[in-house]
Write a protein that holds these residues in place. Structure first.
Motif, PDB file in Angstrom:
ATOM      1  N   ARG A 304       0.939  -1.505  -0.101  1.00  0.00           N
ATOM      2  CA  ARG A 304       0.012   0.055   0.105  1.00  0.00           C
ATOM      3  C   ARG A 304       0.757   1.399  -0.028  1.00  0.00           C
ATOM      4  O   ARG A 304       1.750   1.284   0.883  1.00  0.00           O
ATOM      5  N   LEU A 305       0.659   2.200  -1.095  1.00  0.00           N
ATOM      6  CA  LEU A 305       1.471   3.444  -1.147  1.00  0.00           C
ATOM      7  C   LEU A 305       0.745   4.453  -0.368  1.00  0.00           C
ATOM      8  O   LEU A 305      -0.401   4.847  -0.766  1.00  0.00           O
ATOM      9  N   SER A 306       1.067   4.881   0.999  1.00  0.00           N
ATOM     10  CA  SER A 306       0.406   5.837   1.500  1.00  0.00           C
ATOM     11  C   SER A 306       1.164   7.042   1.884  1.00  0.00           C
ATOM     12  O   SER A 306       0.564   7.831   2.658  1.00  0.00           O
ATOM     13  N   GLU A 307       2.255   7.136   1.287  1.00  0.00           N
ATOM     14  CA  GLU A 307       3.067   8.538   1.178  1.00  0.00           C
ATOM     15  C   GLU A 307       3.940   8.397  -0.025  1.00  0.00           C
ATOM     16  O   GLU A 307       4.217   7.438  -0.619  1.00  0.00           O
ATOM     17  N   GLY A 308       4.512   9.752  -0.231  1.00  0.00           N
ATOM     18  CA  GLY A 308       5.305   9.781  -1.557  1.00  0.00           C
ATOM     19  C   GLY A 308       4.986  10.716  -2.446  1.00  0.00           C
ATOM     20  O   GLY A 308       3.754  11.389  -2.448  1.00  0.00           O
ATOM     21  N   LYS A 309       5.704  11.199  -3.400  1.00  0.00           N
ATOM     22  CA  LYS A 309       5.620  12.157  -4.390  1.00  0.00           C
ATOM     23  C   LYS A 309       4.499  11.734  -5.480  1.00  0.00           C
ATOM     24  O   LYS A 309       3.570  12.727  -5.801  1.00  0.00           O
ATOM     25  N   LEU A 310       4.251  10.437  -5.733  1.00  0.00           N
ATOM     26  CA  LEU A 310       3.158  10.130  -6.559  1.00  0.00           C
ATOM     27  C   LEU A 310       1.822  10.477  -6.148  1.00  0.00           C
ATOM     28  O   LEU A 310       0.929  10.495  -7.050  1.00  0.00           O
ATOM     29  N   LEU A 311       1.768  10.243  -4.993  1.00  0.00           N
ATOM     30  CA  LEU A 311       0.414  10.431  -4.259  1.00  0.00           C
ATOM     31  C   LEU A 311      -0.461  11.998  -4.547  1.00  0.00           C
ATOM     32  O   LEU A 311      -1.428  11.974  -4.723  1.00  0.00           O
ATOM     33  N   GLY A 312       0.464  12.827  -4.860  1.00  0.00           N
ATOM     34  CA  GLY A 312      -0.141  14.290  -5.240  1.00  0.00           C
ATOM     35  C   GLY A 312      -0.645  14.168  -6.674  1.00  0.00           C
ATOM     36  O   GLY A 312      -1.238  15.055  -6.833  1.00  0.00           O
ATOM     37  N   PHE A 313      -0.343  13.232  -7.323  1.00  0.00           N
ATOM     38  CA  PHE A 313      -1.108  13.205  -8.567  1.00  0.00           C
ATOM     39  C   PHE A 313      -2.274  12.353  -8.958  1.00  0.00           C
ATOM     40  O   PHE A 313      -3.049  12.571  -9.838  1.00  0.00           O
ATOM     41  N   ALA A 314      -2.422  11.703  -7.683  1.00  0.00           N
ATOM     42  CA  ALA A 314      -3.827  10.726  -7.819  1.00  0.00           C
ATOM     43  C   ALA A 314      -4.943  11.399  -7.176  1.00  0.00           C
ATOM     44  O   ALA A 314      -4.967  12.436  -6.541  1.00  0.00           O
ATOM     45  N   PRO A 315      -6.169  11.037  -7.270  1.00  0.00           N
ATOM     46  CA  PRO A 315      -7.273  11.739  -6.891  1.00  0.00           C
ATOM     47  C   PRO A 315      -7.203  11.652  -5.154  1.00  0.00           C
ATOM     48  O   PRO A 315      -6.977  10.621  -4.812  1.00  0.00           O
ATOM     49  N   PRO A 316      -7.687  12.578  -4.393  1.00  0.00           N
ATOM     50  CA  PRO A 316      -7.889  12.634  -3.027  1.00  0.00           C
ATOM     51  C   PRO A 316      -8.633  11.239  -2.531  1.00  0.00           C
ATOM     52  O   PRO A 316      -9.962  11.212  -3.085  1.00  0.00           O
ATOM     53  N   GLY A 317      -7.833  10.676  -1.447  1.00  0.00           N
ATOM     54  CA  GLY A 317      -8.542   9.680  -1.038  1.00  0.00           C
ATOM     55  C   GLY A 317      -8.494   8.358  -1.596  1.00  0.00           C
ATOM     56  O   GLY A 317      -8.861   7.255  -1.541  1.00  0.00           O
ATOM     57  N   ALA A 318      -7.604   8.056  -2.668  1.00  0.00           N
ATOM     58  CA  ALA A 318      -7.532   7.108  -3.824  1.00  0.00           C
ATOM     59  C   ALA A 318      -6.789   6.173  -2.880  1.00  0.00           C
ATOM     60  O   ALA A 318      -5.848   6.335  -2.127  1.00  0.00           O
ATOM     61  N   GLU A 319      -7.086   5.070  -3.001  1.00  0.00           N
ATOM     62  CA  GLU A 319      -6.318   3.653  -2.458  1.00  0.00           C
ATOM     63  C   GLU A 319      -5.174   3.124  -3.554  1.00  0.00           C
ATOM     64  O   GLU A 319      -5.792   2.712  -4.619  1.00  0.00           O
ATOM     65  N   SER A 438       7.687  -1.758 -11.072  1.00  0.00           N
ATOM     66  CA  SER A 438       7.618  -1.520  -9.383  1.00  0.00           C
ATOM     67  C   SER A 438       8.737  -0.493  -8.973  1.00  0.00           C
ATOM     68  O   SER A 438       8.640   0.278  -8.244  1.00  0.00           O
ATOM     69  N   GLY A 439      10.032  -1.013  -9.377  1.00  0.00           N
ATOM     70  CA  GLY A 439      11.194  -0.252  -9.072  1.00  0.00           C
ATOM     71  C   GLY A 439      11.286   1.095  -9.440  1.00  0.00           C
ATOM     72  O   GLY A 439      11.568   1.970  -8.834  1.00  0.00           O
ATOM     73  N   ASN A 440      10.612   1.270 -10.718  1.00  0.00           N
ATOM     74  CA  ASN A 440      10.688   2.767 -11.321  1.00  0.00           C
ATOM     75  C   ASN A 440       9.925   3.415 -10.530  1.00  0.00           C
ATOM     76  O   ASN A 440       9.960   4.613 -10.103  1.00  0.00           O
ATOM     77  N   VAL A 441       8.561   2.724 -10.135  1.00  0.00           N
ATOM     78  CA  VAL A 441       7.564   3.520  -9.224  1.00  0.00           C
ATOM     79  C   VAL A 441       8.061   3.909  -7.949  1.00  0.00           C
ATOM     80  O   VAL A 441       7.779   5.213  -7.406  1.00  0.00           O
ATOM     81  N   LEU A 442       8.648   3.066  -7.168  1.00  0.00           N
ATOM     82  CA  LEU A 442       9.183   3.395  -5.969  1.00  0.00           C
ATOM     83  C   LEU A 442      10.377   4.600  -5.973  1.00  0.00           C
ATOM     84  O   LEU A 442      10.458   5.352  -5.210  1.00  0.00           O
ATOM     85  N   ALA A 443      11.381   4.546  -6.936  1.00  0.00           N
ATOM     86  CA  ALA A 443      12.279   5.539  -7.164  1.00  0.00           C
ATOM     87  C   ALA A 443      11.287   6.911  -7.257  1.00  0.00           C
ATOM     88  O   ALA A 443      11.781   7.776  -6.926  1.00  0.00           O
ATOM     89  N   ASP A 444      10.383   6.892  -8.490  1.00  0.00           N
ATOM     90  CA  ASP A 444       9.939   8.045  -8.610  1.00  0.00           C
ATOM     91  C   ASP A 444       9.017   8.579  -7.415  1.00  0.00           C
ATOM     92  O   ASP A 444       8.872   9.680  -7.097  1.00  0.00           O
ATOM     93  N   ASN A 445       8.457   7.716  -6.396  1.00  0.00           N
ATOM     94  CA  ASN A 445       7.606   8.124  -5.343  1.00  0.00           C
ATOM     95  C   ASN A 445       8.526   8.650  -4.321  1.00  0.00           C
ATOM     96  O   ASN A 445       8.107   9.072  -3.435  1.00  0.00           O
ATOM     97  N   GLY A 446      10.004   8.376  -4.538  1.00  0.00           N
ATOM     98  CA  GLY A 446      10.936   8.787  -3.204  1.00  0.00           C
ATOM     99  C   GLY A 446      10.868   7.683  -2.077  1.00  0.00           C
ATOM    100  O   GLY A 446      11.074   8.032  -0.984  1.00  0.00           O
ATOM    101  N   THR A 447      10.426   6.366  -2.425  1.00  0.00           N
ATOM    102  CA  THR A 447      10.096   5.524  -1.207  1.00  0.00           C
ATOM    103  C   THR A 447      10.882   4.025  -1.529  1.00  0.00           C
ATOM    104  O   THR A 447      10.105   3.077  -1.689  1.00  0.00           O
ATOM    105  N   PRO A 448      12.193   4.277  -1.970  1.00  0.00           N
ATOM    106  CA  PRO A 448      12.724   2.862  -2.141  1.00  0.00           C
ATOM    107  C   PRO A 448      12.885   1.982  -0.741  1.00  0.00           C
ATOM    108  O   PRO A 448      12.809   2.600   0.201  1.00  0.00           O
ATOM    109  N   PRO A 449      13.010   0.765  -1.197  1.00  0.00           N
ATOM    110  CA  PRO A 449      12.999  -0.266  -0.017  1.00  0.00           C
ATOM    111  C   PRO A 449      14.076   0.040   0.940  1.00  0.00           C
ATOM    112  O   PRO A 449      15.361   0.651   0.490  1.00  0.00           O
ATOM    113  N   THR A 450      14.302  -0.214   2.343  1.00  0.00           N
ATOM    114  CA  THR A 450      15.076  -0.118   3.269  1.00  0.00           C
ATOM    115  C   THR A 450      15.370  -1.329   4.033  1.00  0.00           C
ATOM    116  O   THR A 450      14.585  -2.323   4.062  1.00  0.00           O
TER     117      THR A 450
END
Length: 450
Positions: A304-319, A438-450
């Motif tokens: 579940r992506l609950s934070e990060g840069k990409l969420l700003g492009f999604a509709p508010p409240g999107a899952e 998925s790796g592209n998306v996590l990099a774009d989102n600024g949330t790489p695995p830790t």
């Protein structure tokens, strides 16, 4: 509206780039080259803690994560080798920490090991995957730990990890059609390749199998080699009951929290991990199992992506969910999870998908034919094997879906936002189709695995 997030290559990643310019890409299934290389390195693969060796078409990464969580819950230090990585090469190597959580390998240590292995190879013909597998053995033999969780890269019999002669346990997870060019075009042939990690007289755990013919091959191989075998559905099992996970084997029954990793398919993965850790000779308590279910983590597997840069492009409240499943069997388990979410909370479902050209996109999309409202297809960055988004959209259309290409994940999310109508619940968005995407998306989102 692409998101630019190109990290500066680390010292280790520069070494890997150099190797990739010198050595052939892809796989060349054989054990000769890596065996000779390991001999020159002093056979580090023979100096490891007990090894849990895991193969399978689907579920081997999640099972590796459950094994790590279970052992770490018992205070054990666990080295872990998985592939592919999502954002950084370091993700493939977790170094165990006594009484704590394993960590991605430190860059200087990683770079040093790569240089030493490359020097030992001395320019001989070899694949980069073989070199990097040897790097895992060097790292894991030199850092103290109680166990190694070792995931097979491709197949089993001739995979570079299969130089392990005496695993504490071999684990075979679900088998389906994938990598047919390397492994064969029937599940029985693929099962025979995966069964190649079994070693005479060593314990084997056989996870849940969708194909009886695959299960038969695995069971008969274990019998032929005299391997003590634990078989899902026969010797151990797991199911949901009143919102709890009920695990049972010949040692007894455990009433556990549902796994932190979403999806019913994770019940069988968790069960295989529990049985494997027991078969490897580790004591497993109810407290360890309970903690493992609540702490297990495995990025890009219904994440579940609950934070990060990409969420700003999604509709508010999107899952928004991210999943790297990439073959028809992977599509089916993710579609099942989406259907379960829909039952609990109806929302329009959108897919944003990127895939590589060795997969079966129509087979993947078919699982979503009655679920998804619309599909956006995106090209995978930095991959020569990435499918053209137009071709991928046609595959979705052939599977009965409405689809169109998009320039990026951010553009697709913005288009979903544009289509959001008043009074309609915010959408559920599944981003996936490939671990590389998925790796592209996590990099774009600024949330790489830790």
């Amino acid at each position: 509206m692409p998101i630019m997030n190109e990290p500066v290559a680390s010292e280790a990643e520069r070494e890997i780039e150099r190797l990739m310019s010198l050595h052939p890409k892809g796989f060349d299934l054989s054990l000769d080259r890596i065996s000779q290389l390991l001999e020159r390195l002093g056979n580090p693969h023979r100096k490891l803690p007990p090894v849990i060796h895991i193969a399978g078409t689907n579920g081997k990464g999640s099972t590796s994560a459950f094994c790590r969580a279970l052992l770490e819950a018992g205070g054990y230090a666990v080295h872990v080798h998985t592939s592919p990585h999502l954002v950084h090469w370091h993700e493939r190597y977790r170094i165990g920490v006594k009484g704590g959580r394993s960590r991605h390998v430190e860059d200087g240590l990683f770079a040093d090991a790569i240089r030493r292995v490359a020097a030992a190879n001395d320019g001989q013909t070899i694949t980069v995957f073989e070199i990097l597998t040897a790097v895992a053995f060097v790292l894991f033999s030199e850092q103290p730990a109680d166990a190694v969780v070792l995931e097979v890269g491709l197949g089993g019999r001739f995979d570079a990890t299969n130089v392990i002669a005496d695993p504490a346990v071999s684990v075979i997870m679900p088998i389906s059609l994938d990598h047919q060019a390397y492994l064969g075009d029937r599940v029985e042939l693929i099962a025979a390749e995966k069964a190649g990690i079994m070693k005479r007289g060593r314990p084997v755990v056989i996870g849940q199998q969708s194909f009886e013919s695959a299960r038969d091959v695995l069971v008969s191989t274990a019998e032929r080699l005299g391997c003590p075998a634990a078989i899902y559905g026969q010797d151990f099992t797991a199911h949901e009951e009143f919102g709890r996970l009920i695990y049972q084997d010949e040692f007894g029954l455990a009433d556990l929290p549902l796994p932190r990793l979403p999806g019913r398919h994770q019940y069988a993965n968790a069960a295989a991990a529990i049985r494997a850790v027991k078969a490897a000779g580790f004591g497993v308590t109810d407290a360890m199992m309970e903690q493992a279910m609540t702490t297990v983590e495995w990025p890009a597997r219904l994440q579940r992506l609950s934070e990060g840069k990409l969420l700003g492009f999604a509709p508010p409240g999107a899952e928004i969910w991210l999943d790297g499943g990439h073959n028809p069997a992977g599509g089916e388990v993710v579609a099942e999870a989406m259907a379960a979410f829909e039952e609990r909370q109806p929302r329009p479902l959108y897919l944003i998908i990127g895939m590589i050209n060795t997969k079966d996109p129509i087979g993947y999309f078919r699982a979503f034919a009655d679920l998804a409202e619309h599909v956006f297809t995106v090209r995978i960055r930095d991959s020569e094997a990435g499918l053209d988004p137009v071709v991928l959209a046609h595959a979705a259309f052939d599977a009965g879906l409405v689809a169109e290409p998009a320039g990026s994940t951010a553009e697709a999310l913005a288009e979903i936002t544009r289509r959001q109508l008043p009074g309609v619940p915010p959408p559920r968005i599944l981003i996936g189709g490939s671990l590389y995407f998925s790796g592209n998306v996590l990099a774009d989102n600024g949330t790489p695995p830790t």
